[in-house]
Design a protein around this motif. Structure first.
Motif, PDB file in Angstrom:
ATOM      1  N   ALA A  29       0.835  -1.207   0.000  1.00 13.85           N
ATOM      2  CA  ALA A  29       0.000   0.000   0.000  1.00 13.85           C
ATOM      3  C   ALA A  29       0.866   1.253   0.000  1.00 13.85           C
ATOM      4  O   ALA A  29       0.581   2.222  -0.703  1.00 13.85           O
ATOM      5  N   LEU A  30       1.952   1.244   0.775  1.00 12.85           N
ATOM      6  CA  LEU A  30       2.861   2.385   0.795  1.00 12.85           C
ATOM      7  C   LEU A  30       3.529   2.583  -0.559  1.00 12.85           C
ATOM      8  O   LEU A  30       3.630   3.714  -1.054  1.00 12.85           O
ATOM      9  N   ALA A  31       3.958   1.496  -1.192  1.00 13.67           N
ATOM     10  CA  ALA A  31       4.582   1.596  -2.509  1.00 13.67           C
ATOM     11  C   ALA A  31       3.587   2.123  -3.541  1.00 13.67           C
ATOM     12  O   ALA A  31       3.945   2.928  -4.406  1.00 13.67           O
ATOM     13  N   LEU A  32       2.350   1.702  -3.451  1.00 11.99           N
ATOM     14  CA  LEU A  32       1.333   2.174  -4.388  1.00 11.99           C
ATOM     15  C   LEU A  32       1.043   3.654  -4.179  1.00 11.99           C
ATOM     16  O   LEU A  32       0.931   4.414  -5.153  1.00 11.99           O
ATOM     17  N   ARG A  33       0.955   4.089  -2.934  1.00 11.43           N
ATOM     18  CA  ARG A  33       0.753   5.518  -2.661  1.00 11.43           C
ATOM     19  C   ARG A  33       1.929   6.346  -3.166  1.00 11.43           C
ATOM     20  O   ARG A  33       1.739   7.413  -3.751  1.00 11.43           O
TER      21      ARG A  33
END
Length: 70
Positions: A29-33
């Motif tokens: 999720a952090l990488a996608l954000r």
């Protein structure tokens, strides 16, 4: 092999799998954000650059055309 009893599962395996899975989901999720933030910043930068430099416009001529017929 199918007639034998399945091997015993270590007692902490489920808790470890849940912890690792949660960590993996948070990282994803952090990488996608971060990806969407960088993509948005790149889009804004490209738009600002295109509006200020106007790369589609013809650059002004640096030489004058020859005068004929005087």
């Amino acid at each position: 092999m199918l007639e034998q009893a399945p091997p015993p599962v270590p007692p902490g395996l489920y808790a470890d799998a849940v912890r690792r899975g949660g960590r993996l989901l948070r990282r994803r999720a952090l990488a996608l954000r971060l990806f969407w933030l960088l993509a948005g910043a790149a889009t804004v930068a490209l738009t600002v650059w295109a509006l200020t430099t106007r790369p589609w416009a013809e650059p002004p001529s640096v030489t004058t055309p020859p005068l004929t017929g005087w």
